[in-house]
Design a protein around this motif. Sequence first.
Motif, PDB file in Angstrom:
ATOM      1  N   VAL A  71       0.836  -1.203   0.000  1.00 24.73           N
ATOM      2  CA  VAL A  71       0.000   0.000   0.000  1.00 24.73           C
ATOM      3  C   VAL A  71       0.873   1.257   0.000  1.00 24.73           C
ATOM      4  N   CYS A  72       1.963   1.239   0.770  1.00 22.01           N
ATOM      5  CA  CYS A  72       2.893   2.381   0.762  1.00 22.01           C
ATOM      6  C   CYS A  72       3.432   2.624  -0.645  1.00 22.01           C
ATOM      7  N   TRP A  73       3.725   1.523  -1.362  1.00 13.73           N
ATOM      8  CA  TRP A  73       4.219   1.664  -2.737  1.00 13.73           C
ATOM      9  C   TRP A  73       3.135   2.255  -3.641  1.00 13.73           C
ATOM     10  N   LYS A  74       1.871   1.874  -3.400  1.00 15.36           N
ATOM     11  CA  LYS A  74       0.788   2.424  -4.215  1.00 15.36           C
ATOM     12  C   LYS A  74       0.582   3.923  -3.964  1.00 15.36           C
ATOM     13  N   ILE A  75       0.973   4.392  -2.779  1.00 11.30           N
ATOM     14  CA  ILE A  75       0.898   5.834  -2.488  1.00 11.30           C
ATOM     15  C   ILE A  75       2.108   6.556  -3.065  1.00 11.30           C
ATOM     16  N   LEU A  76       3.281   5.928  -2.921  1.00 13.56           N
ATOM     17  CA  LEU A  76       4.527   6.570  -3.336  1.00 13.56           C
ATOM     18  C   LEU A  76       4.673   6.633  -4.851  1.00 13.56           C
ATOM     19  N   SER A  77       4.356   5.532  -5.542  1.00 17.14           N
ATOM     20  CA  SER A  77       4.662   5.439  -6.980  1.00 17.14           C
ATOM     21  C   SER A  77       3.934   6.466  -7.851  1.00 17.14           C
ATOM     22  N   PRO A  78       2.629   6.752  -7.648  1.00 14.47           N
ATOM     23  CA  PRO A  78       2.011   7.776  -8.510  1.00 14.47           C
ATOM     24  C   PRO A  78       2.659   9.144  -8.363  1.00 14.47           C
ATOM     25  N   GLU A  79       3.119   9.479  -7.150  1.00 12.42           N
ATOM     26  CA  GLU A  79       3.805  10.756  -6.938  1.00 12.42           C
ATOM     27  C   GLU A  79       5.163  10.753  -7.631  1.00 12.42           C
TER      28      GLU A  79
ATOM     29  N   ASP B  24      12.041  -1.532  -8.742  1.00 13.74           N
ATOM     30  CA  ASP B  24      12.620  -2.333  -7.657  1.00 13.74           C
ATOM     31  C   ASP B  24      13.203  -1.450  -6.557  1.00 13.74           C
ATOM     32  N   ILE B  25      13.931  -0.411  -6.959  1.00  9.35           N
ATOM     33  CA  ILE B  25      14.504   0.506  -5.962  1.00  9.35           C
ATOM     34  C   ILE B  25      13.390   1.233  -5.234  1.00  9.35           C
ATOM     35  N   GLY B  26      12.376   1.644  -5.962  1.00  2.32           N
ATOM     36  CA  GLY B  26      11.257   2.365  -5.361  1.00  2.32           C
ATOM     37  C   GLY B  26      10.534   1.536  -4.309  1.00  2.32           C
ATOM     38  N   LYS B  27      10.354   0.241  -4.578  1.00  4.15           N
ATOM     39  CA  LYS B  27       9.678  -0.620  -3.609  1.00  4.15           C
ATOM     40  C   LYS B  27      10.507  -0.777  -2.336  1.00  4.15           C
ATOM     41  N   ASN B  28      11.837  -0.810  -2.493  1.00  2.00           N
ATOM     42  CA  ASN B  28      12.704  -0.885  -1.310  1.00  2.00           C
ATOM     43  C   ASN B  28      12.650   0.408  -0.505  1.00  2.00           C
ATOM     44  N   ILE B  29      12.519   1.535  -1.199  1.00  5.93           N
ATOM     45  CA  ILE B  29      12.364   2.814  -0.494  1.00  5.93           C
ATOM     46  C   ILE B  29      11.024   2.843   0.244  1.00  5.93           C
ATOM     47  N   ALA B  30       9.979   2.311  -0.389  1.00  6.12           N
ATOM     48  CA  ALA B  30       8.650   2.282   0.234  1.00  6.12           C
ATOM     49  C   ALA B  30       8.664   1.475   1.536  1.00  6.12           C
ATOM     50  N   LYS B  31       9.542   0.458   1.610  1.00  7.60           N
ATOM     51  CA  LYS B  31       9.644  -0.335   2.837  1.00  7.60           C
ATOM     52  C   LYS B  31      10.115   0.510   4.021  1.00  7.60           C
ATOM     53  N   LYS B  32      10.851   1.563   3.737  1.00  9.59           N
ATOM     54  CA  LYS B  32      11.411   2.404   4.796  1.00  9.59           C
ATOM     55  C   LYS B  32      10.405   3.435   5.312  1.00  9.59           C
ATOM     56  N   CYS B  33       9.185   3.432   4.758  1.00  7.32           N
ATOM     57  CA  CYS B  33       8.158   4.385   5.191  1.00  7.32           C
ATOM     58  C   CYS B  33       7.480   3.966   6.491  1.00  7.32           C
ATOM     59  N   SER B  34       7.813   2.779   6.998  1.00 13.25           N
ATOM     60  CA  SER B  34       7.261   2.281   8.268  1.00 13.25           C
ATOM     61  C   SER B  34       5.735   2.268   8.271  1.00 13.25           C
ATOM     62  N   GLY B  35       5.153   2.060   7.097  1.00 13.46           N
ATOM     63  CA  GLY B  35       3.697   1.961   7.022  1.00 13.46           C
ATOM     64  C   GLY B  35       2.963   3.271   7.213  1.00 13.46           C
ATOM     65  N   LEU B  36       3.659   4.413   7.045  1.00 16.51           N
ATOM     66  CA  LEU B  36       3.052   5.727   7.291  1.00 16.51           C
ATOM     67  C   LEU B  36       2.737   6.413   5.958  1.00 16.51           C
ATOM     68  N   PRO B  37       1.468   6.730   5.688  1.00 14.52           N
ATOM     69  CA  PRO B  37       1.105   7.323   4.395  1.00 14.52           C
ATOM     70  C   PRO B  37       1.740   8.689   4.158  1.00 14.52           C
ATOM     71  N   LEU B  38       1.877   9.514   5.213  1.00 13.62           N
ATOM     72  CA  LEU B  38       2.499  10.828   5.043  1.00 13.62           C
ATOM     73  C   LEU B  38       3.934  10.684   4.554  1.00 13.62           C
ATOM     74  N   ALA B  39       4.672   9.727   5.125  1.00 10.11           N
ATOM     75  CA  ALA B  39       6.058   9.493   4.708  1.00 10.11           C
ATOM     76  C   ALA B  39       6.107   9.032   3.255  1.00 10.11           C
ATOM     77  N   ALA B  40       5.180   8.149   2.865  1.00 14.28           N
ATOM     78  CA  ALA B  40       5.168   7.639   1.496  1.00 14.28           C
ATOM     79  C   ALA B  40       4.886   8.751   0.494  1.00 14.28           C
ATOM     80  N   LYS B  41       3.928   9.599   0.806  1.00 15.01           N
ATOM     81  CA  LYS B  41       3.591  10.688  -0.126  1.00 15.01           C
ATOM     82  C   LYS B  41       4.732  11.696  -0.222  1.00 15.01           C
ATOM     83  N   ASN B  42       5.343  12.013   0.914  1.00 14.67           N
ATOM     84  CA  ASN B  42       6.434  12.982   0.924  1.00 14.67           C
ATOM     85  C   ASN B  42       7.638  12.469   0.147  1.00 14.67           C
ATOM     86  N   LEU B  43       7.999  11.196   0.348  1.00 12.13           N
ATOM     87  CA  LEU B  43       9.116  10.609  -0.392  1.00 12.13           C
ATOM     88  C   LEU B  43       8.819  10.549  -1.886  1.00 12.13           C
ATOM     89  N   GLY B  44       7.579  10.197  -2.229  1.00 12.15           N
ATOM     90  CA  GLY B  44       7.205  10.157  -3.636  1.00 12.15           C
ATOM     91  C   GLY B  44       7.337  11.510  -4.301  1.00 12.15           C
TER      92      GLY B  44
END
Length: 494
Positions: free
Chosen positions: A16-24, A39-59
């Motif tokens: 789910v974090c990847w689904k938030i991060l990738s469109p951004e 592949d790199i993006g999915k590994n970065i999404a793992k570091k979001c600790s399940g937090l949607p704000l972190a995923a959107k900001n990183l994206g």
Amino acid sequence: MKSFRVFPLEQLSEDVCWKILSPEAFVGRGDEQCKNLEDIGKNIAKKCSGLPLAAKNLGSMLRSKKTKEEWTNILNSEIWKLNLEAVFAPLLLSYFDLPSAVRRCFLYCSTFPKGVVIERDVLIYQWMAQGYINSSQNPEMEITGVEYFECLAARSFFQDLETHKDGSIRACKIHDIVLDFAGFLMGNEFVVKDVHPNDDNIRIELSSEKTRHLSVVLAENSCFPTSLVGAEKLRSLSIFKSHHAEEDETGNLFIQPKHLRSLIFCGGNINGFPEEVGKLMHLKLLDLSCSKLKRLPEAICRLFNLQSLILRECSLERLPDEIEKLLNLWYLDTTGCDFTYYPKGIGRLTSLRELVGIVVRCDHNDDKKFSLGDLENLCHLRFLALKVEDGQIDIDANEARRANLEGKINLKDLKLYGPWMQEMEVDNVIKVLNPPSHTNVTFPQYENFQRYKAHLLRTAFPRLQHVSIRTIRALFGQGTSGGEAEAVKNTPCV
């Protein structure tokens, strides 16, 4: 009370974090480039600790990174190894990726209370007051400020964006966690003080010499602070109060902070503003919005460096007589004020960029009141919102020519409040004033009138699906020519 079913809120999954991060992150990229970075993006999404704000900001940050190497550098950043709160690490990555000038502007946002709506232009003027916007490359600092604001919005540091009709951002909010993050980075430079009703004789002491910004949030029925200690190096003082039961005294608040750049009193029931405010020679922004202050001291007019004077919804009876001395004023906003009159000295404030909520006469029959022609020398205006004095319908042609709106090439927006929605044609008003062709001219009252008439139509003809109106007067019995209404089947109602 009991719930039939409970939904425990857990951290989001990595997918789910990847689904938030990738469109951004993948905005404007081709399919092949997205596949190369996935592949790199999915590994970065793992570091979001399940937090949607972190995923959107990183994206949002990854959007500006074009190469696989740049994405890999973010994945392997040493910041992930720091002992920070889970959400702070990705925010810190985005923060350090900002230009240094934009970082300072972001940190200043920590001075706002949580949940407040922040107007873009007001925030930019606060950045200007603190000297955060360098005008060496662009003499129009507010343009640079807009670029900084949009940079922060693009990185998802701002949320709940409100826009104008042209798509430009009008206002925003900041997520509570983002505000906590900004305060975390500010450290001792920023102090927030919450005042409660049982705190009597408030004496605020700043324990650190590094403190530059102080925000005081007054709870309902709490007392106003009476003195500051250790505030010699303070650059901004913001006092927010949404409820007020009794009149407040400002006490000795201005004895120590001689180097203030911005002073904000929002919502306070201030009994009187001390003459000592005239000694704040470095002050560039004064905001007294929604305060119950009755009178501004003439000492305000000694603040020669003042750039912004914001008096929205104040209880003031008038502006200072010598306001014309504020020659460096860029922004004057008196929206919602019920002044007896506006002094002609406003017409001598030749540095003005925005003039909002001013009441004008349409003739030249009063030697004291501000009239339309007094806009003559305000050549730098970008935004102008005027209300015509009650009882005035016709615009004096000589006053319109003297105002010289046509020559104000920087004028982007002109808002006019007046009685023209019935007595005069809007097109005639525009023709008489003759603003530049690129100026966006709006008549809020007239537009509301049109919406009201459309509401009457929908009420009277509930099955009506489409109506086109060539002349409102003809349709509603105020004229006889040019009226046409057409009902078209299976067409959306407009």
